[in-house]
Design a protein around this motif. Structure first.
Motif, PDB file in Angstrom:
ATOM      1  N   UNK A  93       0.829  -1.214   0.000  1.00  0.00           N
ATOM      2  CA  UNK A  93       0.000   0.000   0.000  1.00  0.00           C
ATOM      3  C   UNK A  93       0.855   1.253   0.000  1.00  0.00           C
ATOM      4  N   UNK A  94       1.897   1.276   0.830  1.00  0.00           N
ATOM      5  CA  UNK A  94       2.780   2.436   0.897  1.00  0.00           C
ATOM      6  C   UNK A  94       3.485   2.647  -0.435  1.00  0.00           C
ATOM      7  N   UNK A  95       3.874   1.573  -1.100  1.00  0.00           N
ATOM      8  CA  UNK A  95       4.497   1.692  -2.405  1.00  0.00           C
ATOM      9  C   UNK A  95       3.564   2.331  -3.421  1.00  0.00           C
ATOM     10  N   UNK A  96       2.303   1.876  -3.444  1.00  0.00           N
ATOM     11  CA  UNK A  96       1.325   2.438  -4.373  1.00  0.00           C
ATOM     12  C   UNK A  96       1.037   3.903  -4.040  1.00  0.00           C
ATOM     13  N   UNK A  97       0.983   4.226  -2.751  1.00  0.00           N
ATOM     14  CA  UNK A  97       0.754   5.614  -2.335  1.00  0.00           C
ATOM     15  C   UNK A  97       1.938   6.507  -2.715  1.00  0.00           C
ATOM     16  N   UNK A  98       3.150   5.968  -2.636  1.00  0.00           N
ATOM     17  CA  UNK A  98       4.339   6.720  -3.029  1.00  0.00           C
ATOM     18  C   UNK A  98       4.275   7.098  -4.503  1.00  0.00           C
ATOM     19  N   UNK A  99       3.814   6.160  -5.339  1.00  0.00           N
ATOM     20  CA  UNK A  99       3.659   6.452  -6.766  1.00  0.00           C
ATOM     21  C   UNK A  99       2.696   7.609  -6.973  1.00  0.00           C
ATOM     22  N   UNK A 100       1.622   7.631  -6.194  1.00  0.00           N
ATOM     23  CA  UNK A 100       0.637   8.712  -6.297  1.00  0.00           C
ATOM     24  C   UNK A 100       1.251  10.054  -5.917  1.00  0.00           C
ATOM     25  N   UNK A 101       2.006  10.091  -4.824  1.00  0.00           N
ATOM     26  CA  UNK A 101       2.647  11.330  -4.374  1.00  0.00           C
ATOM     27  C   UNK A 101       3.604  11.861  -5.441  1.00  0.00           C
ATOM     28  N   UNK A 102       4.468  10.987  -5.942  1.00  0.00           N
ATOM     29  CA  UNK A 102       5.466  11.407  -6.937  1.00  0.00           C
ATOM     30  C   UNK A 102       4.806  11.898  -8.220  1.00  0.00           C
ATOM     31  N   UNK A 103       3.785  11.179  -8.682  1.00  0.00           N
ATOM     32  CA  UNK A 103       3.163  11.526  -9.955  1.00  0.00           C
ATOM     33  C   UNK A 103       2.402  12.844  -9.891  1.00  0.00           C
ATOM     34  N   UNK A 104       1.552  13.002  -8.881  1.00  0.00           N
ATOM     35  CA  UNK A 104       0.737  14.217  -8.822  1.00  0.00           C
ATOM     36  C   UNK A 104       1.588  15.459  -8.565  1.00  0.00           C
ATOM     37  N   UNK A 105       2.640  15.318  -7.764  1.00  0.00           N
ATOM     38  CA  UNK A 105       3.541  16.459  -7.550  1.00  0.00           C
ATOM     39  C   UNK A 105       4.249  16.823  -8.849  1.00  0.00           C
ATOM     40  N   UNK A 106       4.737  15.824  -9.574  1.00  0.00           N
ATOM     41  CA  UNK A 106       5.428  16.090 -10.841  1.00  0.00           C
ATOM     42  C   UNK A 106       4.477  16.697 -11.861  1.00  0.00           C
ATOM     43  N   UNK A 107       3.255  16.182 -11.936  1.00  0.00           N
ATOM     44  CA  UNK A 107       2.293  16.655 -12.931  1.00  0.00           C
ATOM     45  C   UNK A 107       1.829  18.074 -12.626  1.00  0.00           C
ATOM     46  N   UNK A 108       1.421  18.321 -11.381  1.00  0.00           N
ATOM     47  CA  UNK A 108       0.896  19.635 -11.018  1.00  0.00           C
ATOM     48  C   UNK A 108       1.947  20.721 -11.022  1.00  0.00           C
ATOM     49  N   UNK A 109       3.040  20.501 -10.303  1.00  0.00           N
ATOM     50  CA  UNK A 109       4.065  21.538 -10.188  1.00  0.00           C
ATOM     51  C   UNK A 109       4.936  21.612 -11.451  1.00  0.00           C
ATOM     52  N   UNK A 110       5.022  20.493 -12.192  1.00  0.00           N
ATOM     53  CA  UNK A 110       5.710  20.543 -13.474  1.00  0.00           C
ATOM     54  C   UNK A 110       4.956  21.414 -14.472  1.00  0.00           C
ATOM     55  N   UNK A 111       3.625  21.331 -14.435  1.00  0.00           N
ATOM     56  CA  UNK A 111       2.803  22.166 -15.311  1.00  0.00           C
ATOM     57  C   UNK A 111       2.956  23.640 -14.959  1.00  0.00           C
ATOM     58  N   UNK A 112       3.143  23.936 -13.662  1.00  0.00           N
ATOM     59  CA  UNK A 112       3.373  25.320 -13.247  1.00  0.00           C
ATOM     60  C   UNK A 112       4.654  25.851 -13.871  1.00  0.00           C
ATOM     61  N   UNK A 113       5.710  25.050 -13.827  1.00  0.00           N
ATOM     62  CA  UNK A 113       7.001  25.475 -14.377  1.00  0.00           C
ATOM     63  C   UNK A 113       6.924  25.664 -15.888  1.00  0.00           C
ATOM     64  N   UNK A 114       6.094  24.891 -16.550  1.00  0.00           N
ATOM     65  CA  UNK A 114       5.999  24.948 -18.014  1.00  0.00           C
ATOM     66  C   UNK A 114       4.794  25.744 -18.501  1.00  0.00           C
ATOM     67  N   UNK A 115       4.126  26.425 -17.575  1.00  0.00           N
ATOM     68  CA  UNK A 115       2.883  27.111 -17.944  1.00  0.00           C
ATOM     69  C   UNK A 115       3.113  28.201 -18.986  1.00  0.00           C
TER      70      UNK A 115
END
Length: 203
Positions: A151-173
Motif C-alpha cells: 500500500x505504501x508503495x502504491x501511495x508513493x507512486x501517487x505522491x510522486x506523480x501528482x507532484x510532478x504533474x501539477x508543479x511541473x505544469x506550473x514550471x511549463x505554464x
C-alpha cells in the motif's frame, strides 16, 4: 516494518495505473497551467488516492465488485459527470483563444478548487477500478504482514506523480498557455472525458 519487494511491487503497479491519461490527470494538468490552487489540488488527489488504496487493500474492493447497485451508481453517475466536464472543456475551447492567467474572475477559491477535484475524483468510476478494485485485489493477495508495504508503495507512486504533474505544469505554464497549445489541451481534455463516459455507458 516495510518489505522491500512488496513496496516496489506496489510502487510499480501504482505508477503504471496512475500515469495513464484520465480525468484526474487532465484536471491536475489544467490546474497547474492556470497556476490556480495547485497545492490544494495535488494534496487532495494524493489524500484521496491514499484513502482508496488503503480501503481497497483492506477489503473494500471485493465488496464493491460484488454489489450490482454500487457498480451501477458508479457507472451512470460517473458517466453523467464526465459528459458535463467534457462538454465544459469543449465550450472553453470554442469560446476563448488563450488562457488568461491574469483574469482573477476565472480563478476559483481554494474551497471551490477542493470541491471540484474531490467531485472529479470520487465521481469517476475509473478511480475506484484502479485504486480500490485492482490495487486492492492485488494488495489483498499478499500476506497480511506485507500488505502495508504494498500500500505504501502504491501511495508513493501517487505522491510522486501528482507532484510532478501539477508543479511541473506550473514550471511549463509559460509554454503551455500559448493559444494553440491551450486549445489542444482543452480539446484533448474534452475528448478524454467524453471517451471515458462512452466507455462506461457502452461497457
Amino acid at each position: 516494518m516495510l518489505f522491500a519487494q512488496s513496496y516496489l511491487n506496489g510502487l510499480g503497479l501504482g505508477a503504471s495505473l496512475i500515469m495513464a491519461i484520465g480525468a484526474q490527470n487532465a484536471h491536475v494538468l489544467r490546474t497547474g497551467i492556470q497556476r490556480s490552487n495547485v497545492g490544494v489540488t495535488v494534496a487532495a488527489c494524493i489524500v484521496i488516492d491514499a484513502l482508496l488504496i488503503g480501503l481497497g487493500v483492506a477489503g473494500a474492493g471485493a465488496l464493491i465488485q460484488d454489489s450490482p447497485l454500487l457498480l451501477g451508481l458508479a457507472r451512470w453517475g460517473g458517466a453523467a459527470f464526465l459528459i458535463w466536464y467534457g462538454l465544459r472543456s469543449w465550450k472553453s475551447l470554442l469560446g476563448s483563444h488563450s488562457l488568461d492567467l491574469a483574469s482573477q474572475s476565472a480563478t476559483p477559491t481554494a474551497r471551490k478548487a477542493l470541491v471540484s477535484v474531490v467531485a472529479l475524483s470520487l465521481l469517476n468510476p475509473h478511480v475506484y477500478l484502479d485504486t480500490v478494485v485492482l490495487l486492492g485485489s492485488v494488495g489483498g493477495s499478499y500476506p497480511v504482514e506485507q500488505r502495508t508495504s504494498f500500500s505504501v508503495g502504491a501511495m508513493t507512486a501517487s505522491v510522486l506523480w501528482f507532484c510532478a504533474l501539477g508543479f511541473g505544469a506550473v514550471r511549463l505554464s509559460g509554454v503551455l498557455q500559448r493559444p494553440i497549445v491551450w486549445k489542444i489541451i482543452e480539446g484533448l481534455t474534452g475528448a478524454i472525458m467524453l471517451a471515458l463516459a462512452a466507455s462506461l455507458i457502452l461497457g
